[in-house]
Design a protein around this motif. Structure first.
Motif, mmCIF file in Angstrom:
data_model
loop_
_atom_site.group_PDB
_atom_site.id
_atom_site.type_symbol
_atom_site.label_atom_id
_atom_site.label_comp_id
_atom_site.label_asym_id
_atom_site.label_seq_id
_atom_site.Cartn_x
_atom_site.Cartn_y
_atom_site.Cartn_z
ATOM 1 N N ILE A 99 0.838 -1.354 0.049
ATOM 2 C CA ILE A 99 -0.043 -0.040 -0.176
ATOM 3 C C ILE A 99 0.888 1.258 0.173
ATOM 4 O O ILE A 99 1.737 1.282 0.753
ATOM 5 C CB ILE A 99 -0.847 -0.036 1.429
ATOM 6 C CG1 ILE A 99 -1.765 -1.184 1.180
ATOM 7 C CG2 ILE A 99 -1.765 1.355 1.334
ATOM 8 C CD1 ILE A 99 -2.740 -1.331 2.509
ATOM 9 N N GLN A 100 0.729 2.163 -0.870
ATOM 10 C CA GLN A 100 1.334 3.466 -0.897
ATOM 11 C C GLN A 100 0.490 4.566 -0.753
ATOM 12 O O GLN A 100 -0.004 4.743 0.621
ATOM 13 C CB GLN A 100 2.108 3.455 -2.138
ATOM 14 C CG GLN A 100 3.513 2.672 -2.258
ATOM 15 C CD GLN A 100 4.366 2.964 -3.407
ATOM 16 O OE1 GLN A 100 4.436 4.133 -3.973
ATOM 17 N NE2 GLN A 100 5.111 1.987 -3.578
ATOM 18 N N CYS A 101 -0.281 5.123 -1.550
ATOM 19 C CA CYS A 101 -1.249 6.101 -1.409
ATOM 20 C C CYS A 101 -2.503 5.588 -0.913
ATOM 21 O O CYS A 101 -3.237 6.313 -0.325
ATOM 22 C CB CYS A 101 -1.443 7.045 -2.524
ATOM 23 S SG CYS A 101 -2.581 6.180 -3.819
ATOM 24 N N GLY A 102 -2.739 4.285 -1.342
ATOM 25 C CA GLY A 102 -3.853 3.764 -0.680
ATOM 26 C C GLY A 102 -5.275 3.936 -1.318
ATOM 27 O O GLY A 102 -6.272 3.321 -1.016
ATOM 28 N N ARG A 137 -1.594 3.228 -9.508
ATOM 29 C CA ARG A 137 -0.607 4.088 -10.087
ATOM 30 C C ARG A 137 0.718 4.130 -9.406
ATOM 31 O O ARG A 137 1.628 4.687 -10.016
ATOM 32 C CB ARG A 137 -1.189 5.332 -10.089
ATOM 33 C CG ARG A 137 -0.247 6.392 -11.009
ATOM 34 C CD ARG A 137 -0.343 6.122 -12.429
ATOM 35 N NE ARG A 137 0.112 7.006 -13.328
ATOM 36 C CZ ARG A 137 0.648 6.901 -14.481
ATOM 37 N NH1 ARG A 137 0.880 5.573 -15.024
ATOM 38 N NH2 ARG A 137 0.934 7.719 -15.383
ATOM 39 N N CYS A 138 0.573 3.857 -8.370
ATOM 40 C CA CYS A 138 1.913 4.078 -7.144
ATOM 41 C C CYS A 138 2.915 2.947 -7.254
ATOM 42 O O CYS A 138 4.091 3.176 -6.874
ATOM 43 C CB CYS A 138 1.489 4.220 -5.864
ATOM 44 S SG CYS A 138 0.301 5.629 -5.701
ATOM 45 N N THR A 139 2.375 1.552 -6.972
ATOM 46 C CA THR A 139 3.289 0.496 -6.613
ATOM 47 C C THR A 139 4.026 -0.286 -7.718
ATOM 48 O O THR A 139 5.162 -0.960 -7.269
ATOM 49 C CB THR A 139 2.591 -0.533 -5.897
ATOM 50 O OG1 THR A 139 1.506 -1.116 -6.813
ATOM 51 C CG2 THR A 139 1.754 0.075 -4.650
ATOM 52 N N GLY A 140 3.590 -0.275 -8.877
ATOM 53 C CA GLY A 140 4.095 -1.001 -9.730
ATOM 54 C C GLY A 140 3.607 -2.638 -9.550
ATOM 55 O O GLY A 140 4.306 -3.445 -10.411
ATOM 56 N N TYR A 141 2.664 -2.816 -8.828
ATOM 57 C CA TYR A 141 2.207 -4.099 -8.516
ATOM 58 C C TYR A 141 3.099 -5.318 -7.758
ATOM 59 O O TYR A 141 2.544 -6.009 -7.268
ATOM 60 C CB TYR A 141 1.390 -4.685 -9.671
ATOM 61 C CG TYR A 141 0.533 -3.834 -10.546
ATOM 62 C CD1 TYR A 141 -0.682 -3.444 -9.827
ATOM 63 C CD2 TYR A 141 0.955 -3.078 -11.663
ATOM 64 C CE1 TYR A 141 -1.493 -2.849 -10.696
ATOM 65 C CE2 TYR A 141 0.079 -2.214 -12.174
ATOM 66 C CZ TYR A 141 -1.308 -2.038 -11.931
ATOM 67 O OH TYR A 141 -2.283 -1.105 -12.303
#
Ligand code: FES
Ligand code: FES
Lengths: 156, 763
Positions: A99-102, A137-141
């Motif tokens: 989880i980054q921006c969530g 959009r944040c983690t690159g999965y």
């Protein structure tokens, strides 16, 4: 438009709401019931941020009219944890830094939850395929895949 | 004993449980009682004079509580710089792009607001418009702003060394032009803002922002209310990626609606509005002429860039500079001339972007590959012969205190088995490398430094108060980790108060990669200040000199006799009882040259330190479809010191997705006469889970002398160099250098076809 009274079962609670039947399930959840865990990112069925479970299957609530959800068991992200305990998939997302921006996380977690319910032992390709309708959009999965792998039967 | 108990460990982020349960509140989730729905009317024309606006019909429908137009504003023009004041948030004279804000409505529900928008009558007189930099510069082109001749918004000129001499001494010289259209941030969260005025005239406002203080001051200026009455509140943010640092027209409009209706108002952008009416990335045409010696060392470079800025200045001077600055940091360029232009067009406004200037950056690396081919040098050797090293100065006179660039090149190429692969891969397989460097902040006037406070409760727990922002990358957690480390606490002994202009002190915001270095240092200093005070009291109680004491596990103990100790809570209570201050205060002001100015004086220390990164990509191209399959990516960055390694890996992986996979293969904005044709999620191609390759992360640590624990910045150099690596790899795979990015299947197929034709002609 005439209003209609609709009965919804969400996270094991019954709600009776009177509303115009042309509204989406997402609007009802967010605006009327303050269940804001489901997010709107695209509003056109392409991103998965609004995912909720209907009878255990992930659905895009921005594409569902509220009337289509009548009589179904609806699970939102708020219903996944209970009694002060997180579901293991939520714990895994936290522990594996998935989880980054969530903003995508509620939808992503529900999709992963449903995947594991139906296929407790997915391989990496199956995981990627299952979450390919949830855009992050944040983690690159990478860490999302790791988190799901970690609690699949094999991972455990 | 380990050096640190929390720092350097992949501790769980403190903010993510609430994100995993749906509890975290983003701007669109905010609900205040009696809150109205705000909607914005936008220009249907790319360029038109506004003759009159009639809102009477809209005002008369039931449920409409306020309608605002330019007549509700002061009419002043705003700009990030003194010399770029050219934007009104509701224009009085003319509209300059399709989608520009013209009027707005607040109503009891969305349907009523939309109905009212349709009843606002705007009379326009259409004007000729321009949609690309070339036509905008032509003599006789329609002027978008009177004060900018030839529609030239900004011209950055840098001229260092002697390029003429450099070219004369060069063994080989070549010039190429590289191009890329605009790309989009596509943050997960569409923009949203909620605003409310209380009876005393205080504005309370929530929006995704990369810097609350950067938002509050312009709001105070534009709305003409004192700064202390503007309270930009903390809220969870669904990504920024370089955007969301400037005031947005929606912020002003929402505040105006709230003021006029005397009720809270919320505006939530649709995905389309987020793509059109928030800042997005620039398109660019970059002509690069490079001269090298026999070893491929660059002796001279002459660069001209044209960037399409859209209708207003935004952060134009920074946007035109940064692509060059990143490259002069990454590679030595002793003789270099840079001419960067930002040109106005009748298109939506462009701003700063995480992977800014892909045409230029990819051009530099691709050109190094081409030069290497002529000289018989492989791309890695070309990089090694030119990369930056510790102790050097950049072309524009920034000293490099720590630089692990060479190490990132060596480590990525070793991990990716470069030597076994380069030149030996089967047809349509390719491998490529890219290098980049970013700043950790830059001169930002009075908001260039950060301050932090720490206060104790009587159990010895603390509240940390700082202006730092978390856009999703983990800054909140970093701060807690630092404060807890310094004061010997657990993460859950720390409460965090951040990003609220009423409470938290000034901070540059999560902008230009400065939060770890500047904000992190400030919090560390605040904690040390508090620690000093605690140790002083403890030293009296323990009757031991303070310099023999340390703090760990909520105890203050004698270093050479840990048995002798006193609990923190006891020390805090002693302080309370004596009315003595133990609060901590820290300020960090980065050592940058304050005389440095983007246009007037682009010389002097830009940033106190810089991060450096390399990415290697290996790809396979399907010559039938032009589709690129990325097999593996290896990413390395000199982050100074890894405060939380897993968080950094996450930044690398996200950077590869956005910069490389999306930025080089699929992401671009499509236009028709100034209209964005692909603003939505179905048409703008961001990478999916099934698109992403395996990523190897390599963290390189150089321990920066001034970073907190040696840390610098966590992943931007990777995000930027990923595009360059993808580009080199694809061109290597097909054996053709494509100079127009991104490398979509159509371009790849055309390139392959032309190559085949050429071969046949030769036969
Ligand atoms: S908001 Fe429903 S799929 Fe994107
Ligand atoms: S964590 Fe930000 S969109 Fe997924």
């Amino acid at each position: 438009m005439d209003k209609k009274t609709i009965l919804l079962k969400i996270n094991d609670e019954e709600y009776s709401i009177t509303t115009c039947p042309n509204r989406t399930l997402l609007e009802i959840l967010r605006d009327d019931l303050s269940l804001t865990g489901a997010k709107e990112s695209c509003g056109e069925g392409a991103c998965g941020a609004c995912t909720v479970l209907l009878d255990g299957l992930p659905m895009r609530s921005c594409l569902l009219l509220v009337t289509e959800a009548e009589g179904k068991e609806i699970t939102t992200i708020e219903g996944l944890s209970g009694n002060g305990k997180l579901d293991p998939i939520q714990d895994a997302f936290i522990e594996y830094h998935a989880i980054q921006c969530g903003f995508c996380s509620p939808g992503m977690i529900l999709t992963a939850y449903s995947l594991l319910k139906n296929n407790p032992d997915p391989d990496e390709e199956e995981i990627r395929h299952a979450i390919s309708g949830n855009i992050c959009r944040c983690t690159g999965y990478a860490k999302i895949v790791e988190a799901i792998q970690a609690i699949s039967t094999k991972g455990r | 004993m380990e050096k640190y108990s929390l720092i350097g460990k992949s501790v769980k982020r403190i903010d993510v449980t609430s994100k995993a349960t749906g509890e975290a509140i983003f701007s669109a989730d905010i609900k205040l009682s009696r809150m109205l729905v705000g909607k914005i009317l936008r220009s249907p024309y790319p360029h038109a004079r506004i003759i009159r606006i009639d809102t009477s019909e809209a005002e008369n429908i039931s449920g409409v509580r306020a309608v605002v137009t330019a007549s509700d504003t002061s009419g002043d023009k705003w700009g990030v710089f003194r010399y770029t004041q050219d934007q009104q948030f509701l224009p009085t004279d003319k509209v300059r792009y399709v989608g520009e804000e013209v009027a707005a409505v607040a109503a009891v529900d969305e349907d009523t607001a939309i109905k009212a928008l349709k009843l606002i009558r705007v009379e326009y007189e259409e004007l000729p418009a321009v949609f690309d930099v070339e036509s905008a510069r032509k003599p006789g082109a329609p002027l978008i702003h009177e004060q900018y001749p030839s529609n030239i918004n900004i011209n950055i000129k840098i001229d260092v060394g002697d390029i003429e001499k450099g070219f004369q001494e060069s063994y080989y010289v070549r010039e190429d032009t590289f191009m890329a259209p605009e790309d989009s941030y596509f943050q997960g969260e569409p923009y949203a803002v909620a605003a409310h005025f209380d009876q005393s005239g205080n504005l309370e406002i929530w929006m995704p922002n990369a810097g609350p203080h950067l938002k509050a001051k312009p709001l105070s200026n534009v709305l003409k209310i004192p700064l202390n009455k503007v309270r930009v509140r903390k809220v969870r943010i669904g990504g920024a990626f370089g955007g969301r640092s400037e005031i947005s027209p929606a912020d002003v409009i929402c505040a105006l609606l709230a003021k006029k209706s005397q009720r809270p108002v919320k505006i939530v952008y649709t995905r389309e509005e987020n793509s059109i009416a928030t800042r997005q990335a620039h398109s660019m045409v970059a002509t690069i002429k490079t001269g090298v010696d026999k070893e491929g060392r660059v002796l001279a470079r002459d660069i001209t860039c044209y960037m399409d800025g859209g209708a207003y200045s935004s952060t134009g001077p920074i946007a035109v500079s940064v692509p060059f600055l990143c490259m002069e940091q990454a590679y030595r360029m002793d003789n270099v001339r840079y001419n960067g232009y930002r040109i106005f067009t009748n298109k939506p406004v462009r701003g700063m972007f995480r992977t800014h200037g892909r045409a230029f950056a990819c051009g530099i690396d691709l050109q190094l590959d081409m030069i290497g081919k002529e000289l018989g040098l492989d791309p890695v050797q070309m990089r090694l012969n030119n990369v930056r090293k510790t102790g050097e100065y950049t072309s524009t006179k920034s000293y490099i205190t720590s630089c692990g660039m060479t190490e990132t090149v060596l480590k990525t190429t070793e991990k990716a088995k470069w030597n076994e692969k380069w030149g030996k891969l089967p047809p349509y397989h390719g491998i490529g490398i890219g290098c980049n460097s970013v700043q950790t902040g830059f001169p930002m006037g009075i908001r260039g430094g950060s301050q932090a406070f720490i206060k104790f409760n009587e159990e010895g727990g603390i509240s940390v108060i700082t202006g730092i922002v978390d856009n999703g990358q983990g800054n909140d957690s970093m701060i807690v980790q630092i404060a807890a480390e310094e004061l010997g606490l657990d993460l859950n002994n720390v409460q965090l108060i951040t990003a609220d202009t009423e409470v938290t002190p000034s901070d540059p915001g999560s902008y230009s990669m400065c939060e770890t270095f500047i904000g992190g240092n400030a919090v560390r200093l605040a904690a040390r200040d508090a620690k000093k005070k605690l140790l002083k009291i403890a030293s009296e109680a323990l009757k031991v000199n303070a310099d023999r004491l340390d703090l760990r596990d909520k105890k203050i103990f004698v270093v050479d006799n840990p048995e002798q100790s006193i609990s923190m809570s006891k020390v805090v209570r002693m302080a309370l009882g004596r009315g003595e201050s133990i609060s901590g205060e820290g300020t960090y002001w980065p050592k940058v040259d304050s005389r440095r100015e983007w246009v007037e004086n682009p010389s002097g220390q830009l940033s106190e330190t810089f991060s450096f990164g390399s990415v290697v990509a290996e790809v396979k191209v399907d010559p039938e479809t032009g589709k690129v399959d990325v097999l593996e990516v290896t990413a390395a960055q000199d982050v100074g010191y890894a405060l939380n390694p897993k968080v950094i890996e996450g930044q690398f992986e996200g950077g590869v997705a956005m910069g490389g996979q999306g930025g080089m293969l699929s992401e671009y904005v499509l236009w028709y006469n100034g209209r964005v044709l692909n603003p939505n999620q179905l048409d703008y191609m961001v990478p999916l889970a099934t698109d992403m390759p395996k990523i190897n992360n390599i963290i390189v640590e150089t321990i920066d002398p001034n970073g907190p624990y040696g840390a610098k910045e966590a992943g931007m150099s990777v995000a930027m160099s990923a595009a360059q690596a993808y580009c080199s790899a694809v061109c290597n795979a097909i054996g053709v250098n494509i100079k127009e990015f991104p490398l979509t299947p159509d371009k790849i197929l055309t390139a392959i076809e032309e190559k085949e034709k050429f071969k046949q002609n030769i036969k």
